[in-house]
Every structure is written in structure tokens, then in C-alpha cells.
Design a protein around this motif. Structure first.
Motif, short mmCIF file in Angstrom:
data_model
loop_
_atom_site.label_atom_id
_atom_site.label_comp_id
_atom_site.label_asym_id
_atom_site.label_seq_id
_atom_site.Cartn_x
_atom_site.Cartn_y
_atom_site.Cartn_z
N ILE A 12 0.90 -1.16 0.00
CA ILE A 12 0.00 0.00 0.00
C ILE A 12 0.93 1.19 0.00
O ILE A 12 1.71 1.38 0.93
N PHE A 49 -1.19 -7.63 0.42
CA PHE A 49 -2.63 -7.37 0.46
C PHE A 49 -3.15 -7.11 -0.96
O PHE A 49 -4.23 -7.51 -1.31
N PHE A 125 3.20 7.22 8.69
CA PHE A 125 2.73 6.46 7.53
C PHE A 125 3.91 5.95 6.71
O PHE A 125 4.04 6.25 5.55
N ARG A 129 2.30 -2.32 7.30
CA ARG A 129 1.75 -2.91 8.53
C ARG A 129 1.16 -1.84 9.45
O ARG A 129 0.09 -1.99 9.99
N ILE A 131 0.11 1.07 8.58
CA ILE A 131 -1.08 1.67 7.98
C ILE A 131 -2.29 0.78 8.21
O ILE A 131 -3.37 1.26 8.59
N ILE A 132 -2.12 -0.52 8.03
CA ILE A 132 -3.23 -1.45 8.25
C ILE A 132 -3.71 -1.35 9.70
O ILE A 132 -4.91 -1.26 9.97
N MET A 134 -3.38 1.11 11.74
CA MET A 134 -4.00 2.41 11.95
C MET A 134 -5.40 2.46 11.33
O MET A 134 -6.33 2.99 11.91
N LEU A 135 -5.53 1.86 10.15
CA LEU A 135 -6.84 1.84 9.48
C LEU A 135 -7.86 1.10 10.33
O LEU A 135 -9.01 1.51 10.45
N LYS A 136 -7.42 -0.01 10.91
CA LYS A 136 -8.34 -0.80 11.70
C LYS A 136 -8.77 -0.04 12.95
O LYS A 136 -9.94 -0.02 13.31
N LYS A 138 -8.80 3.22 13.23
CA LYS A 138 -9.66 4.35 12.83
C LYS A 138 -11.06 3.88 12.51
O LYS A 138 -12.03 4.55 12.78
N GLU A 139 -11.13 2.72 11.87
CA GLU A 139 -12.45 2.22 11.49
C GLU A 139 -13.28 1.99 12.75
O GLU A 139 -14.46 2.29 12.80
N GLN A 142 -14.48 5.25 13.94
CA GLN A 142 -15.54 5.83 13.12
C GLN A 142 -16.87 5.12 13.34
O GLN A 142 -17.91 5.76 13.40
N PHE B 49 -9.03 8.22 6.27
CA PHE B 49 -8.14 7.39 7.06
C PHE B 49 -6.75 8.03 7.14
O PHE B 49 -6.08 7.98 8.15
N MET B 134 -11.42 -5.46 2.01
CA MET B 134 -10.61 -6.55 1.50
C MET B 134 -9.38 -6.77 2.38
O MET B 134 -9.00 -7.89 2.68
N LEU B 135 -8.79 -5.66 2.85
CA LEU B 135 -7.61 -5.77 3.72
C LEU B 135 -7.95 -6.50 5.01
O LEU B 135 -7.19 -7.33 5.49
N LYS B 136 -9.12 -6.17 5.54
CA LYS B 136 -9.51 -6.80 6.80
C LYS B 136 -9.75 -8.28 6.60
O LYS B 136 -9.34 -9.11 7.40
N LYS B 138 -8.41 -10.16 4.27
CA LYS B 138 -7.13 -10.82 4.01
C LYS B 138 -6.35 -11.01 5.30
O LYS B 138 -5.69 -12.00 5.50
#
Lengths: 146, 146
Positions: A12, A49, A125, A129, A131-132, A134-136, A138-139, A142, B49, B134-136, B138
Motif C-alpha cells: 500500500i 494485500f 505512515f 503494517r 497503515i493497516i 492504523m486503518l483498523k 480508525k475504522e 468511526q 483514514f 478486503m484488507l480486513k 485478508k
């Protein structure tokens, strides 16, 4: 014409990749980037990914990149026969042995230099790893926040 | 010189973004991309994000992009005063009213065309939401598989 070769998974895209590619490009005239095959990345690190064809098209679209190609599936040094670089640029955390690269190039009649690119640390960033992760996080924020 | 303006959040770059920017660039000579502020993206769509300064640096690094700047925080049409585009390119799913853009430009003494860019559908990687999902999935595969 000085040709630089840089390799990576580029899973990514993040500012750490940009830093690596920009600094690599500065070492010469033409930057050829080898995007690791899914199968090879999985063996050496982890399964990406994003699939290889998408990773290739995203890397090709970056300004410092003159050419991007998918790596080979077999001996990782055989790509040297194709690219014949003057310089191999390595990321700060890429676990390649500089001496081994120079030796493998010599076996193939190629003389090259290996340059280690500094770490980009100006941002959180700078790793897929991270970023993933952090995305999780943040999700979760949210979905609970709205 | 025909200047095109395209806007977006560009949260996690994917081939759909590239398609949008490449097609936009083809409409003229110079592509100026407005990267939405975090605060504005949150109001119009959802909180990004990736923070705005990182989104800006990634978009700036893409080959079709001649210039990328952060958007304004207030009236979204005020950016027209700064950029003065000849063409505004809209993504296939961007919820802007073409007539409203032309009107707002006219109020500011600017004559422009609005062009809707086709959908890029050659890939499952054409939306940030889809990529996150998709990342989640995977990641779950990987942690159970190894």
C-alpha cells in the motif's frame, strides 16, 4: 546514462515508498523498479494485500519511476541480467547483503554499486503494517463515533 | 493552455484514482488536483483514514498530476477563484451538480466546461471502502493461515 534499480513489494503506497524512490532516482538518470511477485513476497516476507498487477500499475504511476516491471519467480538475482543496473538502491530495512549482490552481479559480468537509502521517519505512515493497524483502529473509532 | 481541475479525497490511492486522473489530464494541458481537507471530507463523505498532508504528497507524486493543492475550508466553490480552470473533471460518482458548478464559475467571471469521467471497473480495487474491507478479510485469512 546511469541506471538505478530498486526493488520492493510496494503493497500500500505510503510516503516511505516515495522517499525511497525519490532518493533512488537521485543517484542517476533512469530508475527501474522491480515489483516483487506475489509468490516471492509471500516467501520472503508475507503475502501482499494488493495483487502484483495492481501494485505494478500504482508504482508505474509515480513520478520518480521511469520503468516498473514485475520480478522473476526463480533466482532473485537473475533480474540483474535483464536490468543491468549501474546502481542497486536498497531501502533502509531491506534484508539484502550488499556484498552478495555485488558478487552475483560480477558472476553475470555486471559491475555495480549498492547504495543504502536512508530511513524516512517524518511520518507515522511509513510502513504498510502500520497503515493497516492504523486503518483498523480508525475504522473502530468511526463506527463507534457515528 | 487548457487547465483542468479535478478534486477528491484520494484516501488510499487505488487504480480507480489513477484512471480518473489520467482521463482528466487527457482533457487538456495542465492538471491541477484539489485534495480535500480532512474537515471538508468528513462533512461531505466521511473522515479520511490518511491525513490531508500525506494525501497531498501522495497525489503530488502521480505522473498525471501537474500540481496538487489542499482545498479550502469554507465555500467549496471559492477554489475556482484560485485555480481558474477551463475544465472541471468529475469522477463518475462525485455528487456535484454540473449546472451548479458552471453557475458558480460564471458568478466569479469564469467560463468553464464540466466533464464527467467514466467509471473504472477493470478491478476490484476501485474504492477505498472496498480496499479496507478486503484488507480486513485478508488479514483474517493470513492470521489464521500461518
Amino acid at each position: 546514462m546511469v541506471r538505478i534499480m530498486a526493488t520492493g513489494v510496494f503493497d500500500i503506497l505510503h510516503p516511505g515508498h516515495l522517499h525511497f524512490l525519490r532518493e533512488s532516482k537521485k543517484l542517476g538518470d533512469e530508475l527501474v523498479v522491480i515489483v516483487a511477485r506475489d509468490s516471492v513476497a509471500e516467501k520472503m516476507k508475507r503475502k501482499p494485500f494488493i495483487p502484483e498487477n495492481i501494485r505494478l500499475s500504482m508504482v508505474s504511476a509515480l513520478k520518480p519511476v521511469d520503468m516498473a516491471i514485475l520480478g522473476l519467480e526463480g533466482n532473485i538475482y537473475d533480474i540483474l541480467n535483464l536490468v543491468k543496473p549501474d546502481i542497486v538502491a536498497l531501502g533502509y530495512d531491506q534484508e539484502f547483503d550488499e556484498t552478495k549482490i555485488i558478487e552475483e552481479a560480477k558472476k553475470r559480468g555486471i559491475t555495480l554499486k549498492v547504495v543504502r537509502i536512508s530511513k524516512y521517519s517524518d511520518s507515522e505512515f511509513n510502513g504498510t503494517r502500520k497503515i493497516i493497524k492504523m486503518l483498523k483502529e480508525k475504522e473502530i473509532d468511526q463506527s463507534s463515533g457515528h
